[in-house]
Design an enzyme around this catalytic site. Structure first.
Site, short mmCIF file in Angstrom:
data_model
loop_
_atom_site.label_atom_id
_atom_site.label_comp_id
_atom_site.label_asym_id
_atom_site.label_seq_id
_atom_site.Cartn_x
_atom_site.Cartn_y
_atom_site.Cartn_z
N ASP A 1 62.31 44.77 55.54
CA ASP A 1 62.03 44.30 56.90
C ASP A 1 60.76 43.47 56.84
OD1 ASP A 1 60.92 44.26 59.59
OD2 ASP A 1 62.47 45.73 60.11
N HIS B 1 66.32 43.33 57.09
CA HIS B 1 66.46 44.17 58.28
C HIS B 1 65.69 43.52 59.41
CE1 HIS B 1 65.01 47.89 60.56
NE2 HIS B 1 66.31 48.12 60.52
N ASP C 1 76.60 50.95 58.93
CA ASP C 1 75.30 51.59 58.73
C ASP C 1 75.47 53.11 58.79
OD1 ASP C 1 72.67 52.28 58.57
OD2 ASP C 1 71.99 50.94 60.19
N GLU D 1 65.39 49.27 54.64
CA GLU D 1 64.60 49.09 55.86
C GLU D 1 63.43 50.06 55.94
OE1 GLU D 1 68.22 50.06 58.20
OE2 GLU D 1 66.83 51.08 59.54
N HIS E 1 72.91 55.00 58.31
CA HIS E 1 71.65 55.35 58.98
C HIS E 1 71.02 56.63 58.41
CE1 HIS E 1 69.12 54.86 62.73
NE2 HIS E 1 69.51 53.63 62.54
N GLU F 1 75.27 50.67 54.53
CA GLU F 1 73.80 50.68 54.56
C GLU F 1 73.24 52.10 54.64
OE1 GLU F 1 72.42 47.83 57.37
OE2 GLU F 1 70.86 49.13 58.17
MG MG Z 1 69.95 50.39 59.32
#
Ligand code: MG
Length: 381
Positions: A257, A284, A183, A235, A185, A209
């Site tokens: 998500d 997610h 990830d 996400e 992020h 990700e």
């Molecule tokens: Mg993430």
């Protein structure tokens, strides 16, 4: 049957649950939350409940239309997450009313078990070896880790090498038959992401990700073209309209998500949209038991499903964990890294209502950290 009452519960570690009760005594649960903004979503649920109380709970799609569009302004994390939790609870009621699990109402199961992954490391991954070995020992066949903590806008040679070294260490423990997902992020600029992706490629990550923040999704076509590693995102996207451009950009994996992207109703449609692009679904879910239960119902009904995130033991779960509010932990007892398909009606879990009501009296005020670069300027968390 009519909706008689809607309640919300602010429960540790950082979740918000909703409970919809009908005049016939059927109860459905949902998880309407944005991490760090739970109180705001709670207010949004209260406003939307004005419309729902008195309505037939089984008109799930009609309610989804009114809740997402009926206020003229639409989309965004707060409204979409409020609708998402209410939608989960309405599907739970539908399943309990018809005596069927939600995946049966979506057309029946397309698989017998669902592969789940475990988180290793925290926000700033360092010593991961023991954690990865423990997850392998517990039977997981895939783990996910953050690539880095605070990262320079153009990563230094040392920062880049550290990311590669961590993933290499993970690969060494996992071997060639298990997977590691990484990830970013949104902590990387596109320029940094491009360089790191190239260096990570020989380690064969399952996917990388959020290579960039969602507002830079217009840069994804270039990253997809440059990256040998499959890219994932989603996400922080809130409906089909948000997913269309990233799918067009060519991402390999979409990660809606269930508590943000419009609930079971909309994620089911996002999965179909993704299928037309040959993309895989990996919902997610660093959240609580209701969001995970909703995710698993989608996973059992979605042909182009890849893998499911789950939060057991995640670094966020300080005062409560995934099983804290369940009367029966069995649905989340993973075997060989997989969730097994159950035949319980609705979302397939039984909430410990007394525990939820008691936890709401404590509540929580969870906020994500605000990070700074060494020069004092804002850094992406
Ligand atoms: Mg993430």
């Amino acid at each position: 049957m009519k909706i008689a009452r809607i309640e919300t519960f602010l429960v540790p570690p950082r979740w918000l649950f909703c409970r919809i009760e009908t005049d016939e005594g059927v109860v459905g649960w949902g998880e309407p939350v944005v991490e760090g903004r739970a109180e705001v979503v709670r207010a949004a649920v209260d406003v939307l409940s004005e419309y729902l109380v008195g309505q037939d709970p089984l008109r799930v799609q009609d309610h989804w239309q009114v809740l997402t569009k009926g206020g003229f302004y639409r989309g965004g994390p707060v409204l979409s997450s409020a609708v998402s939790g209410l939608d989960q609870a309405l599907w739970d009621i539908a399943g309990k009313t018809y005596g069927a699990p939600v995946h049966a109402l979506l057309g029946g199961p397309v698989r017998d078990r669902v592969r789940v992954y475990a988180w290793v490391g925290g926000d700033e991954p360092a010593q991961l070896a023991d954690q990865i070995a423990a997850q392998v020992e517990a039977g997981f066949t895939a783990v996910k880790m953050n690539a880095a903590g605070v990262t320079s806008p153009i990563a230094t040679a040392a920062e880049t090498a550290a990311v590669v070294a961590r993933v290499a260490a993970a690969r060494e423990i996992l071997g060639p038959d298990r997977d590691v997902a990484v990830d970013f992020h949104g902590r990387f600029t596109a320029a940094s992401a491009r360089r790191v992706l190239t260096e990570l490629a020989p380690l064969h990550p399952l996917f990388v990700e959020e290579p960039v923040v969602p507002e830079q999704s217009h840069l994804l076509p270039g990253l997809v073209a440059a990256s040998p590693v499959p890219l994932a995102t989603g996400e922080r996207l809130y409906g089909r309209g948000d997913f269309l451009p990233v799918l067009t950009a060519g991402v390999a994996v979409v990660q809606p998500d269930l508590s943000h992207a419009g609930g079971i109703s909309e994620v089911h449609r996002i999965a179909s949209l993704a299928e037309t692009y040959g993309a895989q679904l990996a919902p997610h879910c660093p959240l609580g038991p209701i969001a995970l239960a909703a995710s698993l119902q989608i996973a059992f009904a979605t042909p182009n499903f890849l893998i499911q995130e789950q939060s057991r033991g995640i670094h966020y779960n300080k005062d409560a964990d995934l099983l804290s509010y369940l009367a029966d932990p069995e649905p989340f007892r993973f075997v060989a890294g997989h969730a097994r398909r159950g035949d319980q009606p609705g979302l397939g879990i039984t909430i410990d209502e007394a525990a939820v009501r008691a936890a709401d009296r404590t509540g929580h005020t969870w906020r994500n950290p605000v990070w700074r670069h060494a020069d004092g300027s804002f850094a992406e968390w």
